[in-house]
Write a protein that holds these residues in place. Structure first.
Motif, mmCIF file in Angstrom:
data_model
loop_
_atom_site.group_PDB
_atom_site.id
_atom_site.type_symbol
_atom_site.label_atom_id
_atom_site.label_comp_id
_atom_site.label_asym_id
_atom_site.label_seq_id
_atom_site.Cartn_x
_atom_site.Cartn_y
_atom_site.Cartn_z
ATOM 1 N N LEU A 232 23.371 35.880 63.016
ATOM 2 C CA LEU A 232 23.930 37.202 63.332
ATOM 3 C C LEU A 232 23.125 37.750 64.503
ATOM 4 O O LEU A 232 21.897 37.669 64.489
ATOM 5 C CB LEU A 232 23.735 38.087 62.115
ATOM 6 N N ALA A 233 23.801 38.274 65.505
ATOM 7 C CA ALA A 233 23.079 38.812 66.667
ATOM 8 C C ALA A 233 23.843 40.022 67.196
ATOM 9 O O ALA A 233 25.049 40.149 66.945
ATOM 10 C CB ALA A 233 22.963 37.743 67.758
ATOM 11 N N PRO A 234 23.147 40.924 67.919
ATOM 12 C CA PRO A 234 23.853 42.098 68.435
ATOM 13 C C PRO A 234 24.789 41.770 69.595
ATOM 14 O O PRO A 234 25.657 42.566 69.920
ATOM 15 C CB PRO A 234 22.724 43.026 68.887
ATOM 16 N N GLU A 235 24.613 40.585 70.220
ATOM 17 C CA GLU A 235 25.511 40.232 71.329
ATOM 18 C C GLU A 235 26.067 38.826 71.105
ATOM 19 O O GLU A 235 25.495 38.037 70.379
ATOM 20 C CB GLU A 235 24.771 40.308 72.678
ATOM 21 N N GLY B 193 22.043 48.918 55.710
ATOM 22 C CA GLY B 193 21.977 47.458 55.766
ATOM 23 C C GLY B 193 22.930 46.851 56.767
ATOM 24 O O GLY B 193 23.767 47.538 57.362
ATOM 25 N N SER B 194 22.778 45.557 56.946
ATOM 26 C CA SER B 194 23.525 44.814 57.967
ATOM 27 C C SER B 194 24.641 43.998 57.316
ATOM 28 O O SER B 194 24.641 43.822 56.092
ATOM 29 C CB SER B 194 22.581 43.843 58.674
ATOM 30 N N PRO B 195 25.568 43.457 58.126
ATOM 31 C CA PRO B 195 26.616 42.595 57.551
ATOM 32 C C PRO B 195 26.180 41.145 57.377
ATOM 33 O O PRO B 195 27.012 40.261 57.249
ATOM 34 C CB PRO B 195 27.750 42.703 58.580
ATOM 35 N N ASN B 196 24.866 40.889 57.356
ATOM 36 C CA ASN B 196 24.408 39.509 57.293
ATOM 37 C C ASN B 196 24.893 38.792 56.028
ATOM 38 O O ASN B 196 25.495 37.722 56.107
ATOM 39 C CB ASN B 196 22.880 39.457 57.356
ATOM 40 N N GLU C 231 15.222 38.802 57.988
ATOM 41 C CA GLU C 231 15.592 39.941 57.126
ATOM 42 C C GLU C 231 14.847 41.198 57.573
ATOM 43 O O GLU C 231 13.761 41.116 58.151
ATOM 44 C CB GLU C 231 15.343 39.668 55.623
ATOM 45 N N HIS C 232 15.422 42.302 57.286
ATOM 46 C CA HIS C 232 14.957 43.644 57.670
ATOM 47 C C HIS C 232 15.055 43.878 59.174
ATOM 48 O O HIS C 232 15.647 44.879 59.596
ATOM 49 C CB HIS C 232 13.539 43.947 57.145
ATOM 50 N N ALA C 233 14.497 42.956 59.999
ATOM 51 C CA ALA C 233 14.599 43.172 61.448
ATOM 52 C C ALA C 233 16.063 43.211 61.878
ATOM 53 O O ALA C 233 16.428 43.891 62.840
ATOM 54 C CB ALA C 233 13.847 42.070 62.190
ATOM 55 N N VAL C 234 16.939 42.510 61.123
ATOM 56 C CA VAL C 234 18.375 42.485 61.457
ATOM 57 C C VAL C 234 18.972 43.892 61.393
ATOM 58 O O VAL C 234 19.910 44.214 62.124
ATOM 59 C CB VAL C 234 19.134 41.483 60.550
ATOM 60 N N GLU D 23 27.602 40.326 65.940
ATOM 61 C CA GLU D 23 28.348 39.114 66.269
ATOM 62 C C GLU D 23 27.894 37.988 65.343
ATOM 63 O O GLU D 23 26.699 37.709 65.231
ATOM 64 C CB GLU D 23 28.118 38.726 67.737
ATOM 65 N N VAL D 24 28.873 37.357 64.702
ATOM 66 C CA VAL D 24 28.576 36.297 63.726
ATOM 67 C C VAL D 24 28.830 34.950 64.389
ATOM 68 O O VAL D 24 29.922 34.713 64.919
ATOM 69 C CB VAL D 24 29.466 36.455 62.472
ATOM 70 N N HIS D 25 27.810 34.106 64.377
ATOM 71 C CA HIS D 25 27.906 32.787 65.017
ATOM 72 C C HIS D 25 27.645 31.677 64.009
ATOM 73 O O HIS D 25 26.801 31.826 63.127
ATOM 74 C CB HIS D 25 26.844 32.638 66.115
ATOM 75 N N ARG D 26 28.338 30.575 64.190
ATOM 76 C CA ARG D 26 28.023 29.357 63.429
ATOM 77 C C ARG D 26 26.811 28.701 64.100
ATOM 78 O O ARG D 26 26.797 28.516 65.324
ATOM 79 C CB ARG D 26 29.239 28.424 63.502
ATOM 80 N N ALA D 27 25.780 28.398 63.322
ATOM 81 C CA ALA D 27 24.619 27.644 63.827
ATOM 82 C C ALA D 27 24.647 26.270 63.177
ATOM 83 O O ALA D 27 24.990 26.156 61.999
ATOM 84 C CB ALA D 27 23.331 28.370 63.452
ATOM 85 N N ARG D 28 24.360 25.249 63.950
ATOM 86 C CA ARG D 28 24.366 23.896 63.369
ATOM 87 C C ARG D 28 22.930 23.448 63.147
ATOM 88 O O ARG D 28 22.170 23.332 64.088
ATOM 89 C CB ARG D 28 25.109 22.935 64.298
ATOM 90 N N LEU D 29 22.602 23.235 61.880
ATOM 91 C CA LEU D 29 21.221 22.909 61.512
ATOM 92 C C LEU D 29 21.155 21.513 60.921
ATOM 93 O O LEU D 29 22.135 21.035 60.356
ATOM 94 C CB LEU D 29 20.703 23.917 60.473
#
Ligand code: PMV
Length: 340
Positions: free
Chosen positions: A157-160, A141-144, A28-31, A181-187
């Motif tokens: 969420l990442a810039p690339e 703010g960001s689209p997170n 958060e915030h750094a995004v 760029e919105v990515h699915r992460a598998r946790l």
């Protein structure tokens, strides 16, 4: 999970959608400054329903007013292209101003509902409209939050665009010349406890405070970059199920958030309480801070919930929710649905 197409969705005179709460695990915030951010949707939802009306637009039986319905008004401005007035119903099972993304869930559920009353839209379009609405209301703010409320599960969420670290690209969200760029992460399965302080967290205010910190010195930018590195390290730790390392990274992010000026005594009390419980891997504030909530990763969720309660917080033991925006026929704007 395959995304629904507009054709799969219920049609008719009434539409509705629900969207989940979220918790930012790291970033958060750094995004806001182009760094990555790792979040999970939580099993708590906001529901919206709408139908056309022959009189003026109402929300839960009251006239639409900017002072009470600023998010809904922004969504209507962007999404509702029909001249008819609307009867809107909203119900939220998500504590507001708590860092759990209640406004994002409302914006996403409202955008999906209004699109469904017209020609429908893809998840990417819902996420874009909800982001623009939230940003216009909060002034930055960001689209997170709107992305995770739309996608569900865990997202990065990442810039690339990335294809490493087990990430799958879902969609892009844009604003002027910026793209996220919105990515699915598998946790792996995570036992999370959220502790709500009850102290209001104002996202716009905290984002503005951090902006002053970043603009003041090179150290501000370096702090954001350090958080960005921690997010990638944290994602690796989770993928290898190294929860001890992940917990340590949560603590280092918390230190950075404290340095940014968004910690608060009410948050620190709950973090300290969580650390008294054996089996706690890590704890940090989640969301904008200045109040709001903490997130704790622990082997003993019940023990942490008790400790948070004793320290004056409201604990929630929550499973990450795999489901993002859910399209309904509108009957679901009920207590039963949002508490699922
Ligand atoms: O407290 P929340 O749920 O509004 O989270 C905000 C997250 C920030 O990174 C602080 C701002 C943003 O828009 O990304």
């Amino acid at each position: 999970m395959a995304h629904e197409t507009p054709e799969d969705r219920p049609s008719g005179m009434r539409a509705g959608a629900t969207a989940p709460a979220k918790c930012i695990l790291l970033g958060e915030h750094a995004v806001v400054y182009g760094m990555p951010c790792l979040s999970v949707a939580l099993d708590m939802r906001t529901a919206v329903a709408a139908e056309r009306s022959t009189s003026a637009t109402t929300v839960n039986g009251h006239p639409l007013e900017s002072r009470y319905h600023s998010y809904l008004m922004q969504v209507l401005d962007r999404v509702w292209k029909d001249p008819s007035a609307l009867r809107l119903t909203t119900r939220s099972g998500i504590p507001s101003s708590s860092g759990m993304g209640s406004s994002a869930a409302l914006s996403v559920a409202a955008a999906a509902t209004l699109y469904d009353l017209q020609a429908g839209a893809s998840d990417a379009e819902v996420a874009q409209a909800a982001f623009e609405s939230e940003r216009a209301t909060q002034g930055g703010g960001s689209p997170n939050d709107t992305s995770v409320a739309t996608a569900g599960g865990a997202i990065l969420l990442a810039p690339e665009r990335r294809t490493d670290a087990g990430l799958e690209h879902l969609w892009s969200v844009t604003l002027d010349d910026r793209a996220w760029e919105v990515h699915r992460a598998r946790l792996p399965k995570l036992a999370l406890v959220i502790g709500v302080t009850g102290v209001r967290s104002d996202t716009g205010e905290q984002v503005a405070k951090v902006r002053r910190f970043v603009e003041r010195s090179r150290f501000g930018e370096e702090t954001m970059e350090a958080v960005g590195t921690l997010v990638w390290e944290g994602l690796d730790a989770l993928r290898t199920e190294d929860l001890a390392t992940f917990g340590n990274i949560m603590g280092r992010c918390q230190t950075a958030l404290h340095t940014m000026g968004v910690n608060h005594p009410s948050l620190q009390r709950l973090i300290d309480a969580a650390h008294t419980v054996p089996g706690t891997y890590g704890a940090k504030l989640t969301g904008a801070g200045g109040g709001g909530s903490v997130v704790v990763l622990t082997l003993d969720p019940e023990g942490v919930a008790e400790a948070i309660g004793r320290a004056g917080g409201i604990p929630y033991v929550l499973e990450p929710s795999t489901e993002g925006v859910r399209h309904t026929a509108g009957e679901e704007a009920t207590e039963a649905e949002v508490q699922r």
